[in-house]
Structures are given as C-alpha cells and as structure tokens.
Enzyme design. Structure first.
Site, mmCIF file in Angstrom:
data_model
loop_
_atom_site.group_PDB
_atom_site.id
_atom_site.type_symbol
_atom_site.label_atom_id
_atom_site.label_comp_id
_atom_site.label_asym_id
_atom_site.label_seq_id
_atom_site.Cartn_x
_atom_site.Cartn_y
_atom_site.Cartn_z
ATOM 1 N N LEU A 209 0.813 -1.143 -0.245
ATOM 2 C CA LEU A 209 0.282 -0.040 0.130
ATOM 3 C C LEU A 209 0.978 1.215 -0.234
ATOM 4 C CD1 LEU A 209 -2.713 -1.364 2.717
ATOM 5 C CD2 LEU A 209 -2.917 -1.081 0.614
ATOM 6 N N HIS A 210 0.563 2.124 -0.955
ATOM 7 C CA HIS A 210 0.874 3.240 -1.252
ATOM 8 C C HIS A 210 0.823 4.639 -1.691
ATOM 9 C CE1 HIS A 210 2.326 2.838 -5.272
ATOM 10 N NE2 HIS A 210 2.324 3.877 -4.941
#
Length: 364
Positions: A209-210
C-alpha cells in the site's frame, strides 16, 4: 544513434533494465551502433528503493545521478529539470527515452523538448481517468509533447489516437516489466523471513500500500488493514512497508500478530513472495501486471486503474477503497472460484528488442 535513458524511481528500474540488455545485444551485431547514457534522477534515493535494484537487475552504474530526491512534488520537479538541463547541455543525445509515469518521466520530457530534443515514451497511452493521481497528470503531460509512443496494449493505442496522435508515431510493443520478470524468474531469492516465519506456498497473503488515498489518513489506513486482516484470517499477511506508509503506521503504532511488517524488499526477494502467495492485495498497477503474468490472484484497492487489461484478461480484480469489499473476493478465492487469467498480446518477454529495433528504424 545516441540515446539518453532516464530512470528515477523503483518502477523505472524494472522497465529500463531489459532495454539496456537489448541495446547490448544489438551492439554485438553492429558494434557501437547505439551509444547511450543512463541518467538516474535520484527521485528514489534510498538504497532499498533503488540501489539494490541496479545490482540485482544487472543495470550498469548510471553515467549521471542528478540527486533530486526529497522535497515536495514541485521542488522535486524543479530540481530534476534544472539538473537534467545541465546533463543534456553537456551530453546532447539524438533522443531521450523515458519510461512509466513518475515525476522524473514528466520533468525530463519537458526539459528535453524545450531543448528541441526528441523524446520517446515507453508505456505511453495508459490512463486511469483519475486526475487526483499525480501519475495520471505525469502521463498526460508526457504524452502531450513527446515524439514517439511505445505502448503495452491496443487500449493504450486507442487512448493516444483519440488525443490526436498520428498512428505512425504509436508503436504497440508489449510490456518491459514482463521482460524483466521472465529474465529473472529462475533467479528469484527466498527472503530470510520465509524460514523465520515458516511460510508455505499458497498459505499467506502479500500486501503493498502506498497511494495517498489509502495511506495518508491514519484512520483510513487502520480501517483498511483491519479489513484485510479480518478477511484473510487465519492466513498470515506479509506487508513490505513503503516509506510513505511507514510514517503513518508509526504515528498510530499499528501492530497485529497476523500482520508481518517488514522493510521494502529487493526485486528478486519480492517477486519470490508474489510467485508463492495465495493472493496479492495492492494499490500498485505494476504489481497487478506481475500477478497476471504469474497467474496469482490479485485484489486492487483502488476505484480506477490505468491497467484494465489485468482485469479484463488477467487475474486482477478492482474492489474500490472500502475495506468491506475485500471479504467477498477472498471468499471466492477460498472456494476455488477465482477467475482464470490470460496474458495480453505481446507480453511475451520480447518487448525491449522490439523497442530497440523500432528506435533504430526511426533514428538509425
């Protein structure tokens, strides 16, 4: 032909590595037919996010490192443009090759075009339709001014044609990310956590996740991770944490026995985990391409994607940002009902050779 190749961030390195290998192969047939300089903008300056990729993927040491990492989007863009202008003034090429959709891609394209140097864009024409994504802005700006467009799919061709690009400047070649995957599939490295946590094939989930919509708000990130862990129980969840995400996790001291947090992994270790995962849960478009090539189920936590072929043809499903949407897909997976994936046209590991042959046709 004199070529300047630009790489700035982790996804870029995977895309330029096979192109450089294809140049070396071409030069074996006709020595020094292609001269190139590799320019690293320094957009990703952490060794785990860039340096180790050069070593593992056999990318030569950059001829120049612009050292433009850090700062806001505007500061980084300005720093890249100032430094790249000096680079091109001292080493003027026939053409600049940019890849992907990061800040470096857009900034170097603008700089080169203002100096009347041709630019070719590898992975041109992909669109998410979401202008909240910095990458979408980078794609549109890059494609609006560059000279030749190397595309991954017919849909990308169509996007470019609709924007008024002549057909003779659009070249369907395939996906260099898949070239890199195929070239390294027999060299994957089992990371130390495999034995440490007694991991087994098909018995863990892998999460990345980013994107700002998922990670910048601490409560939103917590809800998302809670939903992932709840839906994937009792399987362990491996979570290589992006630096952007790490800051938020530390603010809320998020921990769970089911969640195995770790630093970002190098390419060969990360793909090892992808290849053996039960399922990958991500907000990355590039990882959705890799899971499609490896026939691994993928759940994308976004409302839109610039890589719809991973859904229409591949193993990916787009589920949105609501954590409650995850559970039905994991139930489908656990019941053996995940869709059968296929491979898009020309994702065959030969994309880079097609790019180099076309460049030689155009620029000689």
């Amino acid at each position: 032909m004199i070529l300047t190749i630009v790489a700035g961030a982790r996804p870029n390195f995977m895309k330029v590595a096979p192109i450089i290998k294809a140049i070396h192969l071409a030069n074996k047939a006709i020595p020094e037919n292609i001269k190139y300089r590799l320019v690293h903008t320094g957009q990703h300056y952490d060794n785990k996010m860039s340096g180790v990729f050069f070593n593992q993927l056999g990318i030569p040491k950059p001829d120049a490192n612009l050292g433009a990492g850090g700062g806001t989007q505007a500061e980084q863009t300005a720093s890249i443009m100032i430094s790249f202008e000096k680079e091109l003034s001292n080493h003027r090429p026939d053409v600049v090759l940019v890849v992907g959709d990061v800040t470096s891609t857009m900034a170097c394209t603008i700089t080169a075009k203002k100096m009347c140097i041709d630019v070719v864009h590898v992975e041109a024409g992909i669109r998410s339709g979401d202008m909240r994504m910095p990458e979408e802005i980078n794609r549109i700006l890059t494609d609006s001014i560059c000279d030749h467009f190397f595309t991954t799919t017919e849909l990308a061709n169509s996007n470019l044609s609709k924007s008024g690009i002549p057909e003779d400047r659009i070249h369907l070649v395939g996906n260099t990310m898949i070239d890199t995957l195929y070239q390294n599939i027999d060299n994957l490295i089992q990371p130390p956590i495999w034995e440490k946590f007694n991991l087994k094939q098909n018995e863990y989930f892998l999460v990345t996740l980013h994107r700002p919509a998922n990670v910048d708000d601490s409560q939103n990130l917590k809800n998302l991770l809670d939903g992932i862990l709840r839906s994937s129980y009792p399987y362990p969840v491996l979570f290589p944490v992006h630096p952007r995400t790490r800051k938020v996790l530390e603010e809320i001291s998020y921990e769970d026995k089911q969640l195995m947090q770790m630093d970002p992994l190098a390419y060969l270790e990360f793909i090892y985990l992808v290849k053996n995962a039960r399922c990958v849960i991500t907000d990355s478009g590039g990882i959705a391409e890799e899971t499609t090539a490896l026939d691994i189920p993928c759940i994308t936590l976004r409302d839109s994607t610039e890589r719809p072929e991973t859904i229409s043809i591949g193993t990916n499903e787009l589920v949105g940002l609501d954590p409650n949407n995850i559970s039905p897909y994991i139930k489908k997976l656990n019941n053996g009902e995940w869709k059968k994936g296929g491979m898009p046209e020309m994702w065959d590991g030969k994309t880079s050779s097609r790019i180099i042959n076309k460049l030689l046709d155009i620029y000689g």
